[in-house]
Design a protein around this motif. Sequence first.
Motif, PDB file in Angstrom:
ATOM      1  N   GLY A  30       0.817  -1.212   0.000  1.00  0.00           N
ATOM      2  CA  GLY A  30       0.000   0.000   0.000  1.00  0.00           C
ATOM      3  C   GLY A  30       0.849   1.261   0.000  1.00  0.00           C
ATOM      4  N   ALA A  31       1.941   1.254   0.762  1.00  0.00           N
ATOM      5  CA  ALA A  31       2.836   2.416   0.780  1.00  0.00           C
ATOM      6  C   ALA A  31       3.498   2.622  -0.578  1.00  0.00           C
ATOM      7  CB  ALA A  31       3.893   2.248   1.872  1.00  0.00           C
ATOM      8  N   VAL A  32       3.919   1.538  -1.207  1.00  0.00           N
ATOM      9  CA  VAL A  32       4.541   1.635  -2.530  1.00  0.00           C
ATOM     10  C   VAL A  32       3.525   2.115  -3.563  1.00  0.00           C
ATOM     11  CG1 VAL A  32       5.569   0.257  -4.381  1.00  0.00           C
ATOM     12  CG2 VAL A  32       6.327  -0.044  -2.036  1.00  0.00           C
ATOM     13  N   THR A  33       2.296   1.617  -3.483  1.00  0.00           N
ATOM     14  CA  THR A  33       1.245   2.041  -4.404  1.00  0.00           C
ATOM     15  C   THR A  33       0.921   3.518  -4.210  1.00  0.00           C
ATOM     16  OG1 THR A  33       0.321  -0.180  -4.373  1.00  0.00           O
ATOM     17  CG2 THR A  33      -1.104   1.568  -5.168  1.00  0.00           C
ATOM     18  N   GLY A  34       0.897   3.972  -2.986  1.00  0.00           N
ATOM     19  CA  GLY A  34       0.643   5.389  -2.723  1.00  0.00           C
ATOM     20  C   GLY A  34       1.733   6.291  -3.276  1.00  0.00           C
ATOM     21  N   LEU A  35       2.991   5.889  -3.085  1.00  0.00           N
ATOM     22  CA  LEU A  35       4.103   6.681  -3.620  1.00  0.00           C
ATOM     23  C   LEU A  35       4.107   6.683  -5.146  1.00  0.00           C
ATOM     24  CD1 LEU A  35       6.958   5.695  -1.168  1.00  0.00           C
ATOM     25  CD2 LEU A  35       5.868   7.918  -1.403  1.00  0.00           C
ATOM     26  N   GLY A  55      -5.394   1.709  -9.429  1.00  0.00           N
ATOM     27  CA  GLY A  55      -4.399   0.853  -8.796  1.00  0.00           C
ATOM     28  C   GLY A  55      -4.629   0.728  -7.298  1.00  0.00           C
ATOM     29  N   ALA A  56      -4.966   1.841  -6.649  1.00  0.00           N
ATOM     30  CA  ALA A  56      -5.238   1.801  -5.210  1.00  0.00           C
ATOM     31  C   ALA A  56      -6.498   0.984  -4.919  1.00  0.00           C
ATOM     32  CB  ALA A  56      -5.386   3.222  -4.669  1.00  0.00           C
ATOM     33  N   ALA A  57      -7.556   1.207  -5.705  1.00  0.00           N
ATOM     34  CA  ALA A  57      -8.797   0.458  -5.485  1.00  0.00           C
ATOM     35  C   ALA A  57      -8.580  -1.033  -5.719  1.00  0.00           C
ATOM     36  CB  ALA A  57      -9.903   0.987  -6.395  1.00  0.00           C
ATOM     37  N   GLY A  58      -7.806  -1.375  -6.739  1.00  0.00           N
ATOM     38  CA  GLY A  58      -7.512  -2.780  -7.000  1.00  0.00           C
ATOM     39  C   GLY A  58      -6.745  -3.426  -5.862  1.00  0.00           C
ATOM     40  N   LEU A  59      -5.816  -2.696  -5.295  1.00  0.00           N
ATOM     41  CA  LEU A  59      -5.052  -3.229  -4.168  1.00  0.00           C
ATOM     42  C   LEU A  59      -5.945  -3.415  -2.943  1.00  0.00           C
ATOM     43  CD1 LEU A  59      -2.366  -4.071  -2.889  1.00  0.00           C
ATOM     44  CD2 LEU A  59      -2.009  -1.671  -2.319  1.00  0.00           C
ATOM     45  N   PHE A  60      -6.791  -2.436  -2.654  1.00  0.00           N
ATOM     46  CA  PHE A  60      -7.661  -2.532  -1.482  1.00  0.00           C
ATOM     47  C   PHE A  60      -8.631  -3.712  -1.622  1.00  0.00           C
ATOM     48  CE2 PHE A  60      -7.336   2.371  -1.302  1.00  0.00           C
ATOM     49  CZ  PHE A  60      -6.044   2.278  -0.830  1.00  0.00           C
ATOM     50  N   LEU A  61      -9.291  -3.812  -2.769  1.00  0.00           N
ATOM     51  CA  LEU A  61     -10.234  -4.912  -2.966  1.00  0.00           C
ATOM     52  C   LEU A  61      -9.521  -6.256  -3.094  1.00  0.00           C
ATOM     53  CD1 LEU A  61     -12.924  -3.423  -5.356  1.00  0.00           C
ATOM     54  CD2 LEU A  61     -13.172  -4.061  -2.970  1.00  0.00           C
ATOM     55  N   GLY A  71      -9.955  -6.582   7.167  1.00  0.00           N
ATOM     56  CA  GLY A  71      -8.568  -6.271   7.493  1.00  0.00           C
ATOM     57  C   GLY A  71      -7.666  -6.325   6.272  1.00  0.00           C
ATOM     58  N   GLY A  72      -8.042  -7.149   5.304  1.00  0.00           N
ATOM     59  CA  GLY A  72      -7.294  -7.218   4.058  1.00  0.00           C
ATOM     60  C   GLY A  72      -7.397  -5.954   3.231  1.00  0.00           C
ATOM     61  N   ALA A  73      -8.430  -5.168   3.439  1.00  0.00           N
ATOM     62  CA  ALA A  73      -8.558  -3.871   2.771  1.00  0.00           C
ATOM     63  C   ALA A  73      -7.989  -2.751   3.624  1.00  0.00           C
ATOM     64  CB  ALA A  73     -10.027  -3.578   2.453  1.00  0.00           C
ATOM     65  N   VAL A  74      -8.048  -2.908   4.926  1.00  0.00           N
ATOM     66  CA  VAL A  74      -7.568  -1.848   5.824  1.00  0.00           C
ATOM     67  C   VAL A  74      -6.041  -1.782   5.840  1.00  0.00           C
ATOM     68  CG1 VAL A  74      -7.498  -1.124   8.246  1.00  0.00           C
ATOM     69  CG2 VAL A  74      -9.644  -1.886   7.242  1.00  0.00           C
ATOM     70  N   ALA A  75      -5.371  -2.919   5.772  1.00  0.00           N
ATOM     71  CA  ALA A  75      -3.901  -2.923   5.820  1.00  0.00           C
ATOM     72  C   ALA A  75      -3.287  -2.166   4.645  1.00  0.00           C
ATOM     73  CB  ALA A  75      -3.381  -4.352   5.893  1.00  0.00           C
ATOM     74  N   PRO A  76      -3.665  -2.422   3.383  1.00  0.00           N
ATOM     75  CA  PRO A  76      -3.080  -1.618   2.307  1.00  0.00           C
ATOM     76  C   PRO A  76      -3.552  -0.166   2.332  1.00  0.00           C
ATOM     77  CG  PRO A  76      -4.656  -3.164   1.395  1.00  0.00           C
ATOM     78  CD  PRO A  76      -4.477  -3.511   2.839  1.00  0.00           C
ATOM     79  N   ALA A  77      -4.762   0.069   2.846  1.00  0.00           N
ATOM     80  CA  ALA A  77      -5.237   1.452   2.958  1.00  0.00           C
ATOM     81  C   ALA A  77      -4.392   2.233   3.964  1.00  0.00           C
ATOM     82  CB  ALA A  77      -6.709   1.482   3.364  1.00  0.00           C
ATOM     83  N   ALA A  78      -4.029   1.572   5.059  1.00  0.00           N
ATOM     84  CA  ALA A  78      -3.154   2.227   6.047  1.00  0.00           C
ATOM     85  C   ALA A  78      -1.775   2.476   5.451  1.00  0.00           C
ATOM     86  CB  ALA A  78      -3.045   1.366   7.297  1.00  0.00           C
ATOM     87  N   GLY A  79      -1.257   1.517   4.696  1.00  0.00           N
ATOM     88  CA  GLY A  79       0.029   1.723   4.026  1.00  0.00           C
ATOM     89  C   GLY A  79      -0.046   2.836   2.997  1.00  0.00           C
ATOM     90  N   TRP A  80      -1.162   2.907   2.268  1.00  0.00           N
ATOM     91  CA  TRP A  80      -1.359   3.979   1.289  1.00  0.00           C
ATOM     92  C   TRP A  80      -1.339   5.340   1.984  1.00  0.00           C
ATOM     93  CZ3 TRP A  80      -4.727   7.910   0.155  1.00  0.00           C
ATOM     94  CH2 TRP A  80      -4.707   8.402  -1.145  1.00  0.00           C
ATOM     95  N   MET A  81      -2.050   5.424   3.112  1.00  0.00           N
ATOM     96  CA  MET A  81      -2.084   6.689   3.860  1.00  0.00           C
ATOM     97  C   MET A  81      -0.687   7.062   4.362  1.00  0.00           C
ATOM     98  SD  MET A  81      -5.108   8.016   3.983  1.00  0.00           S
ATOM     99  CE  MET A  81      -5.031   9.048   5.409  1.00  0.00           C
ATOM    100  N   ILE A  82       0.054   6.088   4.848  1.00  0.00           N
ATOM    101  CA  ILE A  82       1.415   6.365   5.309  1.00  0.00           C
ATOM    102  C   ILE A  82       2.276   6.826   4.140  1.00  0.00           C
ATOM    103  CG2 ILE A  82       3.523   5.293   6.213  1.00  0.00           C
ATOM    104  CD1 ILE A  82       1.661   3.501   7.916  1.00  0.00           C
ATOM    105  N   GLY A  83       2.171   6.125   3.022  1.00  0.00           N
ATOM    106  CA  GLY A  83       2.978   6.483   1.854  1.00  0.00           C
ATOM    107  C   GLY A  83       2.643   7.837   1.281  1.00  0.00           C
ATOM    108  N   VAL A  84       1.368   8.182   1.259  1.00  0.00           N
ATOM    109  CA  VAL A  84       0.948   9.431   0.624  1.00  0.00           C
ATOM    110  C   VAL A  84       1.030  10.603   1.587  1.00  0.00           C
ATOM    111  CG1 VAL A  84      -1.020  10.614  -0.402  1.00  0.00           C
ATOM    112  CG2 VAL A  84      -0.477   8.308  -1.082  1.00  0.00           C
ATOM    113  N   GLY A 111      -8.435   8.794  -3.047  1.00  0.00           N
ATOM    114  CA  GLY A 111      -7.828   7.610  -2.455  1.00  0.00           C
ATOM    115  C   GLY A 111      -8.372   7.307  -1.071  1.00  0.00           C
ATOM    116  N   MET A 112      -8.598   8.351  -0.278  1.00  0.00           N
ATOM    117  CA  MET A 112      -9.170   8.143   1.046  1.00  0.00           C
ATOM    118  C   MET A 112     -10.601   7.621   0.941  1.00  0.00           C
ATOM    119  SD  MET A 112      -7.892  11.399   3.201  1.00  0.00           S
ATOM    120  CE  MET A 112      -6.290  12.090   2.898  1.00  0.00           C
TER     121      MET A 112
END
Length: 136
Positions: A30-35, A55-61, A71-84, A111-112
């Motif tokens: 998720g962090a890599v996708t956000g960056l 790309g972000a929606a595909g990763l979350f779903l 939790g499988g959607a929340v973990a990459p979403a948290a990484g996306w938020m950290i990355g972005v 993205g949020m």
Amino acid sequence: MSDRGSMLAQPLRRPPAGRLVAYVGLLLLGAVTGLAGALVQAGWFPGGLLLALLGAAGLFLGGARALGSRGGAVAPAAGWMIGVVVLTAGRPEGDFLFGAGGGSYLFLLGGMALAVICATLAFGRQPVGDEVRLGK
């Protein structure tokens, strides 16, 4: 005590090690996708923004589908938020990765919103399979 008392309090169990590794992997992905989305969305404006959000929606779903839980959607979403938000917001030198245009705000807010939508629509605790009959 009635049957209801036995259903209320159940101790929490620690998730298996493989599931924890999957959550950490999704967080990093998720962090890599956000960056990557932060760089792509400004490069090719309408197409890059759509590509980054898809790309972000595909990763979350995909994370929700792979782990079969929210939790499988929340973990990459948290990484996306950290990355972005954290890594690209600003540095002490004053450099910013995002421009001041509307595309950057659409990427952040979109993205949020996608993270919330994908975590909400992710698979709940319903049984899965052809032989499952609900309401029986």
